[in-house]
Design a protein around this motif. Structure first.
Motif, PDB file in Angstrom:
ATOM      1  N   LYS A  29     -13.200  -9.632  -0.358  1.00  0.00           N
ATOM      2  CA  LYS A  29     -12.775  -8.544   0.536  1.00  0.00           C
ATOM      3  C   LYS A  29     -12.306  -9.079   1.883  1.00  0.00           C
ATOM      4  O   LYS A  29     -11.303  -8.622   2.438  1.00  0.00           O
ATOM      5  CB  LYS A  29     -13.937  -7.562   0.724  1.00  0.00           C
ATOM      6  CG  LYS A  29     -13.548  -6.323   1.504  1.00  0.00           C
ATOM      7  CD  LYS A  29     -14.695  -5.335   1.543  1.00  0.00           C
ATOM      8  CE  LYS A  29     -14.287  -4.072   2.299  1.00  0.00           C
ATOM      9  NZ  LYS A  29     -15.398  -3.087   2.368  1.00  0.00           N
ATOM     10  N   MET A  30     -13.009 -10.078   2.404  1.00  0.00           N
ATOM     11  CA  MET A  30     -12.615 -10.694   3.674  1.00  0.00           C
ATOM     12  C   MET A  30     -11.249 -11.371   3.542  1.00  0.00           C
ATOM     13  O   MET A  30     -10.403 -11.277   4.446  1.00  0.00           O
ATOM     14  CB  MET A  30     -13.660 -11.705   4.105  1.00  0.00           C
ATOM     15  CG  MET A  30     -14.989 -11.079   4.558  1.00  0.00           C
ATOM     16  SD  MET A  30     -16.236 -12.310   4.932  1.00  0.00           S
ATOM     17  CE  MET A  30     -15.399 -13.220   6.230  1.00  0.00           C
ATOM     18  N   LYS A  31     -11.024 -12.016   2.434  1.00  0.00           N
ATOM     19  CA  LYS A  31      -9.741 -12.679   2.245  1.00  0.00           C
ATOM     20  C   LYS A  31      -8.613 -11.673   2.106  1.00  0.00           C
ATOM     21  O   LYS A  31      -7.502 -11.893   2.590  1.00  0.00           O
ATOM     22  CB  LYS A  31      -9.805 -13.609   1.028  1.00  0.00           C
ATOM     23  CG  LYS A  31     -10.618 -14.863   1.291  1.00  0.00           C
ATOM     24  CD  LYS A  31     -10.480 -15.843   0.132  1.00  0.00           C
ATOM     25  CE  LYS A  31     -11.227 -17.122   0.459  1.00  0.00           C
ATOM     26  NZ  LYS A  31     -10.573 -17.879   1.532  1.00  0.00           N
ATOM     27  N   GLU A  32      -8.878 -10.542   1.424  1.00  0.00           N
ATOM     28  CA  GLU A  32      -7.846  -9.521   1.301  1.00  0.00           C
ATOM     29  C   GLU A  32      -7.481  -8.944   2.666  1.00  0.00           C
ATOM     30  O   GLU A  32      -6.311  -8.733   2.975  1.00  0.00           O
ATOM     31  CB  GLU A  32      -8.329  -8.412   0.360  1.00  0.00           C
ATOM     32  CG  GLU A  32      -8.375  -8.843  -1.099  1.00  0.00           C
ATOM     33  CD  GLU A  32      -8.894  -7.736  -1.995  1.00  0.00           C
ATOM     34  OE1 GLU A  32      -9.219  -6.653  -1.447  1.00  0.00           O
ATOM     35  OE2 GLU A  32      -8.967  -7.963  -3.209  1.00  0.00           O
ATOM     36  N   ILE A  33      -8.523  -8.715   3.491  1.00  0.00           N
ATOM     37  CA  ILE A  33      -8.251  -8.184   4.827  1.00  0.00           C
ATOM     38  C   ILE A  33      -7.456  -9.202   5.647  1.00  0.00           C
ATOM     39  O   ILE A  33      -6.500  -8.867   6.350  1.00  0.00           O
ATOM     40  CB  ILE A  33      -9.578  -7.822   5.535  1.00  0.00           C
ATOM     41  CG1 ILE A  33     -10.281  -6.687   4.805  1.00  0.00           C
ATOM     42  CG2 ILE A  33      -9.343  -7.469   6.996  1.00  0.00           C
ATOM     43  CD1 ILE A  33     -11.681  -6.387   5.323  1.00  0.00           C
ATOM     44  N   ARG A  34      -7.816 -10.445   5.523  1.00  0.00           N
ATOM     45  CA  ARG A  34      -7.119 -11.484   6.281  1.00  0.00           C
ATOM     46  C   ARG A  34      -5.685 -11.622   5.814  1.00  0.00           C
ATOM     47  O   ARG A  34      -4.765 -11.798   6.622  1.00  0.00           O
ATOM     48  CB  ARG A  34      -7.876 -12.794   6.106  1.00  0.00           C
ATOM     49  CG  ARG A  34      -7.381 -13.913   7.015  1.00  0.00           C
ATOM     50  CD  ARG A  34      -8.180 -15.175   6.750  1.00  0.00           C
ATOM     51  NE  ARG A  34      -9.597 -14.907   6.933  1.00  0.00           N
ATOM     52  CZ  ARG A  34     -10.565 -15.653   6.405  1.00  0.00           C
ATOM     53  NH1 ARG A  34     -10.254 -16.665   5.607  1.00  0.00           N
ATOM     54  NH2 ARG A  34     -11.833 -15.370   6.642  1.00  0.00           N
ATOM     55  N   GLU A  35      -5.450 -11.531   4.519  1.00  0.00           N
ATOM     56  CA  GLU A  35      -4.096 -11.670   4.004  1.00  0.00           C
ATOM     57  C   GLU A  35      -3.249 -10.455   4.381  1.00  0.00           C
ATOM     58  O   GLU A  35      -2.053 -10.579   4.610  1.00  0.00           O
ATOM     59  CB  GLU A  35      -4.131 -11.845   2.482  1.00  0.00           C
ATOM     60  CG  GLU A  35      -4.666 -13.215   2.059  1.00  0.00           C
ATOM     61  CD  GLU A  35      -4.736 -13.321   0.552  1.00  0.00           C
ATOM     62  OE1 GLU A  35      -4.365 -12.343  -0.126  1.00  0.00           O
ATOM     63  OE2 GLU A  35      -5.164 -14.382   0.075  1.00  0.00           O
TER      64      GLU A  35
END
Length: 825
Positions: free
Chosen positions: A719-725
């Motif tokens: 989820k953190m990576k999706e938000i960052r991307e």
């Protein structure tokens, strides 16, 4: 009186021999045996003559002259002896018989004049030689022995040592047969000792030349122990030389001394040479004090360059500074015994004198003078470089002392060479500033020294990448000596560094025109043509260079690389094989050859060379990656583990190698070891999505309670990576959505610096695919490997090499050579 006068005929046909057959009774000696008075005169002569009594007191009595044409009138001698033909005491004394050359009794009887005896006909034929006689057989055998000895010597001079030995042995066998035959026919005193000596000596020499030292020593012993051979004791020098070659130094010294005792003192030159051998042997045994005594005696009796140099070496070994200085001064003072160069300069325009000077300018005597002078300069330069660092407190002071001594000698021109050597010594000690300062002082000298100093300065600045300074000093060197190939090569290097390859090629060509043996210029012009993509011309240059430098690894690599660029892999592999035969431990050449075999589809040969490359250099990531992928491809995952572990040690921050280790454990069925490895990776890289995904699946399959913990971390991290991307979106190259970012997370650090189509990234992507499979774990199933793994070096190798890769290939082997060997020798 006119009866003997012959008038010349009036005809044109003159008889040159007329009058020779006329008979004069005065010279008739045929009846002298019956002449009583003559016989009485002969008997009373030769010491039995009666005492002389002068019957006529006066010596001025008129004496009638008796001739062959007139009457025979007695003449009284002034000593009272009756004249020939005079009548004394009633006895007529006959006239002395004087007969001219060519007159015989037959001539007196009226035969034709024949002084040469031509009327007797041809001489009788010579008696036929009896070839079956013992003397004739001995003579022929002796001739054959001499011929064999000569043939043996000729074969030795031509370099055919085996044939020379065979001829010498044959001569020895025939000489023994000759001795036995001569003993049967004549007395032993008539044996030809000189022939025996020459046969034995030649046989011993040929044994020694063929390195059959025991046989040679035995043959020399036969000669030395035979007392009938005079001066055989000097052959103990040869025996000493053999023992020296065998490193039996004690026996060598013993035989040298025995030979020295048996050679008379009048042979001074030979005694000096033997003493020099003794001194050299003492140096080899480490007895430097004895060697010093020998060389000191030689330098006091007949100084020469070799003895002086060896004396310096001996003093250097014992560390005597003052004696080293004195020995160097003695070496400098040795007379060179060569004529001045002025005699080879014509004093006038006389054509005859000019022809004579031109004839002797390069004859054998002149060449010998040059060789002697070059040898003297070599000894002096080597001795100066040897003792300069130790005779004073610093090597610079020592060099200055040597330079002053040389300037005061007949070798004044060597002083500048010593200064250049001083600068080179500074370079070896990594003191570049002092080297530059020394060379800058020399650039104020005459043109040749200035050119050499400027050439070295240009070389130094080129190595330090200060191309402007290198170019200026290269110009100074070229202006000082336009025909200096090293200066022209350095100038071409500076132009090459600035990217002007055409102009650089012109300088290299000019250097080759001035000195066709300048291999640096030929190598550099090959690199220049390669840069200009003129591959055929570059190949010609390197092939010519290969003919000169047969075992040059750099040249062999360049030829192989050019064939690879010309898309001729077979020729490239052949030249790489030659390169490996020269440098069998070159890991880069081995890996290059493995890559070529892999591109040709020969996996077994490729594995062999990649493995050899890894064995010599186990830190090459590309080789390690290929070997690991090869073992995975061949279903030997256990063997691949060691290579990926090695890669993880080399690059501990790259997570992909540790993931590959865990994947290999999983594929080999060792799930517990795989789980421990994934846990260890998670501790080191807690944000790695791939590791968490495998932990969740492994814990689920095994039934561990930790699965919920890892699943929670995985969801939060995704989820953190999706938000960052979503925030960055396309702000980063290669971002193709959440899935694309997530796929590259396992190995993004290891392949982000490579081009999209490079071999390293493709191989890394395939290896990452091995660790991202979504299928269930089944150690006995092969479908997992077949579905996700592709041969890592199959189609990728066939694509053209990138410019960056090509540049690496050239730089590693070639660009270092641009300034190589530019220092003057």
């Amino acid at each position: 009186m006119m009866q003997n006068v012959h008038l010349a005929p009036e005809t044109d046909e003159d008889d040159l021999y007329s009058g020779y057959n006329d008979y004069n009774p005065t010279y008739d000696t045929e009846e002298l045996e019956n002449d009583t008075a003559f016989q009485q005169a002969v008997k009373t002569s030769h010491g039995r003559r009666p005492p002389i009594t002068a019957k006529i007191p006066s010596t001025a009595v008129a004496r009638p002259v008796a001739t062959g044409c007139g009457s025979k009138t007695s003449l009284a001698s002034s000593m009272g002896r009756p004249m020939t033909g005079a009548i004394q005491d009633g006895v007529t004394r006959p006239m002395t018989a004087v007969r001219a050359a060519g007159f015989t009794k037959a001539a007196l009887r009226g035969s034709a004049f024949d002084p040469l005896g031509q009327s007797r006909g041809p001489a009788p034929p010579l008696e036929a030689r009896n070839e079956d006689s013992p003397e004739e057989k001995i003579r022929q055998l002796e001739k054959k022995v001499n011929e064999l000895v000569e043939e043996s010597c000729i074969a030795n001079s031509c370099g055919d040592l085996k044939l020379a030995l065979e001829k010498a042995k044959d001569a020895g066998r025939k000489e023994r047969v000759l001795v036995r035959q001569r003993e049967q026919v004549t007395s032993p005193e008539n044996i030809n000792l000189d022939l025996t000596y020459s046969v034995l000596f030649n046989l011993a020499s040929q044994y020694s030349a063929n390195e059959m030292y025991p046989e040679a020593l035995n043959t020399y012993q036969v000669i030395v122990k035979n007392k009938m051979f005079s001066n055989a004791g000097r052959l103990k020098v040869n025996m000493g030389n053999i023992y020296l070659k065998q490193r039996n130094y004690s026996k060598a010294i013993k035989f040298y001394r025995m030979a020295l005792d048996q050679i008379p003192s009048v042979h001074k030159e030979m005694r000096i040479k033997i003493m020099q051998n003794i001194g050299v042997t003492f140096i080899k045994t480490g007895q430097y004090s004895d060697a010093i005594n020998s060389f000191e005696h030689i330098m006091s009796m007949a100084p020469n360059l070799k003895a002086g140099f060896n004396l310096i070496l001996s003093y250097f070994a014992v560390g005597d500074r003052e004696k080293m200085k004195k020995a160097f001064q003695k070496l400098i003072a040795v007379p060179l015994e060569t004529d001045e160069d002025g005699k080879y300069i014509s004093p006038n325009d006389d054509p005859h004198t000019n022809l004579v000077i031109e004839a002797i300018k390069n004859d054998h005597l002149r060449q010998m003078e040059r060789e002697r002078k070059a040898m003297a300069e070599k000894y002096i330069m080597t001795a100066a470089k040897l003792i300069a660092p130790v005779i004073e407190t610093s090597f610079a002071v020592g060099y200055d002392w040597c330079v002053e001594v040389v300037k005061a000698s007949q070798y004044v021109e060597l002083a500048n060479d010593l200064e250049i050597n001083k600068a080179i010594t500074y370079l070896r000690q990594k003191d570049f500033n002092q080297a530059v300062e020394t060379l800058k002082m020399l650039k104020k000298k005459d043109s040749s020294v200035k050119s050499a100093a400027a050439t070295n300065l240009s070389f130094l600045y080129y190595l330090e990448n200060e191309f402007a300074q290198a170019s200026s000093y290269a110009d100074l060197a070229v202006n000082s000596d336009r025909y200096n190939p090293s200066a022209l090569t350095n100038k071409g290097n500076t132009v090459f560094a600035n990217g002007d390859y055409e102009k650089a090629a012109e300088f290299y060509k000019e250097a080759l025109r001035n000195d066709s043996s300048c291999t640096e210029a030929l190598y550099n012009i090959g690199l220049t043509y390669k840069k200009l993509n003129r591959l055929d011309e570059a190949l010609d240059c390197f092939l010519k260079l290969h003919a000169i430098l047969r075992n040059s690894a750099q040249v062999l690599y360049q030829i192989a690389n050019i064939y690879e660029l010309m898309e001729d892999p077979n020729q490239a592999m052949e030249w790489l094989m030659q390169l490996i035969s020269v440098v069998p431990t070159d890991s880069r050449a081995l890996s290059k050859l493995g890559g070529l075999y892999d591109s040709e589809g020969d996996k077994s040969q490729a594995f062999q060379y990649y493995y050899e490359s890894y064995r010599y250099f186990p830190s090459n990531i590309e080789v390690i990656e290929w070997l690991g992928a090869y073992y995975i491809d061949t279903q030997f995952c256990e063997k691949a583990i060691q290579y990926f572990e090695r890669a993880s040690l080399i690059q501990p921050t790259q997570v992909k190698w540790q993931l590959m280790v865990a994947s290999c454990f999983r594929r080999s069925g060792n799930y517990q070891k795989a789980l421990d490895t994934y846990k260890d990776i998670h501790r080191k890289f807690p944000e790695n999505v791939e590791c968490l995904r495998f932990l969740v699946r492994l814990c689920t399959d095994i039934g561990l309670k930790e699965v919920q913990e890892y699943a929670t971390k995985l969801k939060r991290l995704e989820k953190m990576k999706e938000i960052r991307e979503q925030r960055t979106k396309s702000g980063r190259d290669g971002s193709g959505g959440p899935r694309g970012r997530r796929d590259g997370s396992a190995g993004s650090d290891g392949g982000q610096n490579c081009s999209a189509g490079s071999r390293g990234e493709r191989l890394s992507a395939q290896l990452r695919a091995l660790s991202r499979t979504e299928e269930p774990y089944d150690s006995s199933s092969n479908k997992e490997l077949d579905a996700s793994y592709v041969d890592p070096l199959g189609p990728q190798i066939e694509r053209p090499r990138t410019a960056a890769k090509k540049r690496v290939d050239e730089d590693d082997f070639a660009d270092e050579e641009l300034g190589d060997d530019l220092l003057p020798e």
